[in-house]
Design an enzyme around this catalytic site. Structure first.
Site, short mmCIF file in Angstrom:
data_model
loop_
_atom_site.label_atom_id
_atom_site.label_comp_id
_atom_site.label_asym_id
_atom_site.label_seq_id
_atom_site.Cartn_x
_atom_site.Cartn_y
_atom_site.Cartn_z
N LEU A 3 -35.09 -126.95 -29.28
CA LEU A 3 -36.17 -127.03 -30.28
C LEU A 3 -35.94 -128.18 -31.26
O LEU A 3 -35.72 -127.95 -32.45
CB LEU A 3 -36.31 -125.72 -31.04
CG LEU A 3 -37.24 -124.65 -30.44
CD1 LEU A 3 -37.48 -123.54 -31.45
CD2 LEU A 3 -38.59 -125.25 -30.01
N HIS A 4 -35.96 -129.40 -30.76
CA HIS A 4 -35.87 -130.55 -31.65
C HIS A 4 -37.25 -130.80 -32.26
O HIS A 4 -38.18 -130.01 -32.05
CB HIS A 4 -35.37 -131.76 -30.88
CG HIS A 4 -33.87 -131.82 -30.84
ND1 HIS A 4 -33.18 -132.86 -30.29
CD2 HIS A 4 -32.94 -130.97 -31.32
CE1 HIS A 4 -31.88 -132.64 -30.42
NE2 HIS A 4 -31.71 -131.50 -31.03
N ALA A 5 -37.37 -131.89 -32.99
CA ALA A 5 -38.59 -132.11 -33.77
C ALA A 5 -39.87 -132.02 -32.93
O ALA A 5 -40.80 -131.31 -33.29
CB ALA A 5 -38.50 -133.46 -34.47
N ALA B 69 -40.53 -128.49 -31.36
CA ALA B 69 -40.83 -127.53 -32.42
C ALA B 69 -42.23 -127.77 -32.97
O ALA B 69 -42.95 -126.83 -33.32
CB ALA B 69 -39.78 -127.62 -33.53
#
Lengths: 90, 578
Positions: free
Chosen positions: A16-18, A21
């Protein structure tokens, strides 16, 4: 009010990186149901990008997505589809 | 002339007058509003949020073409942050219940969020603090009724020097005037760095105090390939960099072509080009740039800010690297830090001379559990693809044997718990202590490969700290003593049939490619930005020519003579490059 719960594994490379997410929160916000995401006992609001980021969920993490509300079923299905499509990476 | 060393984040050379951007630190008064003004303050907040969102949408529209679809996602992320209902609710609550001004509420909420994200273990996520800051400033500007500061300074081209640039500042740089930038803070995987690469302008970050020391109008060279910023260069340096700039521009032109060609001398001797990386995120772009694998995967990032990673954190990082490499070579170096950098929970004794102290493999021996945790993770990852294990700072045979005993202990443990790993994982060492170079003959019998770390080897051999400006001039990779050590190491490798690579900066300096090939080096591990140059030189020479160059420079007694000769020689063979 219906509550739907589903466990999902993050298979995409970056967890769940930028970007993932952002997509997650975008999808969650399309529904009126309350959406909670749990990882290793930590529960956050699935519509809040700030909170999703703070889960620091990496590849291989298991998330429990829990929606309650009129469109809970659809919300969980849409989120599951996004996660299973690995957030359309590459 | 002043040389500053930072982190190269976007390759290329820029030479221009500096324009120093003053820090944009909004001063937030701890202001409160009277009860009757609360509703109006909340309206102010809503208007600012709406304006900030509109700005970001406009930015996405305007820069989609320039930045490309992937990079523009950064701003979709920013827009989402501004739409976070929980955050907006918290802002309203602070204004309504605690009667804070909108500015004060924003700065308080963001301060907490920035602190929280900086406390995460994930290096990539920690660097998102810059995105939070960017969004915060945008909101504050919207409240103040101002827009992002333009970089005024006339019409002429400049290099931009700033304490920090936010991703949105970077995205909106006027690239017709701003030909490069350098900042005091920032990291390799920050969004600012990603945006710079998308724009294709040279950039160096993490320079410490550059923005305070450089004045607008100074002539500045930004070397985004090597991470150097040179302030008011002398004539000779300027000439050199003008040539490099020309060469870089030519390279980017035939980069695509060069990328798919093998690194091979004109008479068919093959050279392997690998890349040095720090983060798993860098592996994909390195392979994209033409690397045939990873010759040095530094693992220190896992220990950032004194945290000790657990086995799973190690394992995930190595597994990801193995997957990214997709069956290409991957050399993982074990911890190469001193106690001062790791020492979680353990007060590290201050050392008068840390470079000669308890660092790297020496530190690992003193903390076998920490070492074993890393080894277990590397071995576990080796079940998923080819990994080589590399030990740094080896100075004696005893150290190699000791490390191998520990490795075989870990292997036994894994075997007993039926955890799969590659039981024939090649174990190699860094040659970076002069003593190791001199006993290469003995070491070669015990290990599967050598990798010469020239940065430390030169530093230890010549007793010069290369970042100490007062003696940096004495740091000479072409010093005859160094060349002789290199020959000793490479010859020992050939005699015992083990691979010798070089992962120090010297191997990425195109001027040394010819003599290194002549000395017998066949594997270069270099920073991805330097791959085209090294490849180009390799493809322009014959082995015979390279060997003749070596014969000649071994007759020279000082480094300057060697450097001049090499430059001259290179210029004759590949005039477009030097």
């Amino acid at each position: 009010m219906p509550t739907v719960e589903r466990e999902l594994e993050l298979k995409n490379r970056y967890g769940l990186h930028a970007r993932p997410a952002t997509l997650f929160a975008e999808v969650a916000n399309r529904y009126t149901s309350e959406i909670k995401v749990e990882k290793d006992g930590q529960v956050v609001n699935g519509k809040s990008i700030f909170e999703l980021i703070m889960l620091a969920a990496e590849q291989g993490s298991r998330l429990v997505v829990r929606a309650s509300g009129e469109d809970a079923e659809q919300a969980v299905a849409a989120i599951a589809e996004l996660v299973e499509a690995r957030f359309h990476e590459e | 002339m002043q040389v500053k060393v930072g982190i190269p984040v976007s390759p290329g050379i820029a030479i221009e007058r500096a324009f120093v951007l003053e820090a944009e630190e909004p001063y937030i008064a701890e202001r409160f509003v009277p009860p009757e003004a609360v509703a109006a303050e909340q309206q102010r907040l809503e208007r600012a949020l709406e304006q900030a969102r509109a700005e970001i949408r406009e930015l996405q529209e305007r820069y989609r073409e320039v930045l490309g679809g992937e990079t523009i996602q950064i701003f979709r992320f920013h827009e989402m942050l501004l739409r976070d209902a929980d955050m907006v609710q918290e802002l309203h609550r602070l204004i309504g219940a605690e009667q804070l001004s909108a500015e004060y509420a924003i700065s308080r909420v963001f301060r907490r969020k920035i602190q929280a994200i900086r406390a995460l273990r994930d290096e990539y996520l920690r660097q998102r603090d810059a995105d939070f800051q960017d969004v915060e400033r945008r909101l504050l500007r919207a409240l103040a009724g101002t827009t992002q500061r333009e970089h005024k300074g006339g019409e002429e081209e400049v290099v931009l020097i700033a304490h920090d640039l936010t991703p949105s500042q970077t995205a909106t740089l006027d690239t017709s005037r701003i030909v490069g930038f350098a900042t005091d803070v920032g990291g390799r995987t920050s969004h600012t760095a990603i945006v710079a690469r998308a724009l294709g302008i040279p950039a160096v970050v993490g320079l410490g105090t550059a923005s305070a020391e450089i004045a607008s109008g100074d002539l500045v060279i930004i070397d985004g390939t090597r991470g150097r910023v040179i302030v008011n260069p002398d004539e000779e340096t300027l000439k050199e960099y003008r040539a490099r700039r020309r060469q870089f521009i030519e390279f980017t032109r035939d980069l695509a072509e060069l990328r798919d060609l093998p690194a091979e001398t004109r008479d068919g001797h093959r050279v392997t080009i690998l890349a040095n990386v720090e983060f798993p995120e860098e592996i994909g772009p390195a392979l994209e740039a033409g690397a045939e694998g990873i010759g040095l995967y530094r693992t220190e990032f896992l220990y950032a800010e004194g945290q000790e990673p657990d086995e799973e954190a190690h394992f995930r990082a190595y597994l990801r690297a193995v997957e990214e490499c997709d069956n290409r070579p991957l050399v993982v170096r074990t911890l190469d830090l001193g106690a001062d950098k790791v020492g979680a929970g353990m007060a590290a004794p201050r050392e008068a001379n840390p470079f000669l102290g308890c660092r790297s493999i020496r530190y690992c021996f003193q903390r076998p559990e920490l070492f074993k945790t890393q080894l277990r993770a590397i071995l576990r990852a080796s079940a998923y693809g080819p990994i080589k294990l590399m030990l740094p700072m080896i100075a004696s045979l005893e150290e190699v044997r000791k490390a191998k005993v520990i490795i075989s202990d870990v292997m036994d443990e894994l075997e007993q718990s039926h955890v799969p790993f590659d039981d024939r994982i090649p174990i190699g060492i860094m040659i970076e202590v002069p003593a190791a170079a001199l006993i290469a003959e003995f070491l070669a019998r015990e290990v599967a490969f050598f990798s010469i770390g020239t940065n430390d080897l030169v530093q230890y051999t010549l007793a010069v700290d290369r970042v100490n400006e007062r003696v940096a001039e004495l740091y000479q990779p072409a010093h005859p003593a160094i060349l002789r050590l290199l020959l000793t190491v490479i010859e020992a490798g050939w005699r015992h049939g083990i691979e010798v690579s070089m992962c120090g900066e010297m191997s990425g300096e195109a001027i040394y490619t010819i003599p290194l090939i002549g000395l017998g080096l066949r594997t270069f591990s270099i920073s991805p930005g330097t791959i085209p140059e090294v490849k180009k030189v390799t493809r322009s020479i014959t082995l015979r020519e390279a060997e003749e160059v070596v014969d000649r420079i071994f007759t020279f007694s000082d480094a300057r003579q060697t450097d001049n000769y090499l430059r001259e020689k290179a210029r004759r063979i590949i005039p477009e490059l030097f």
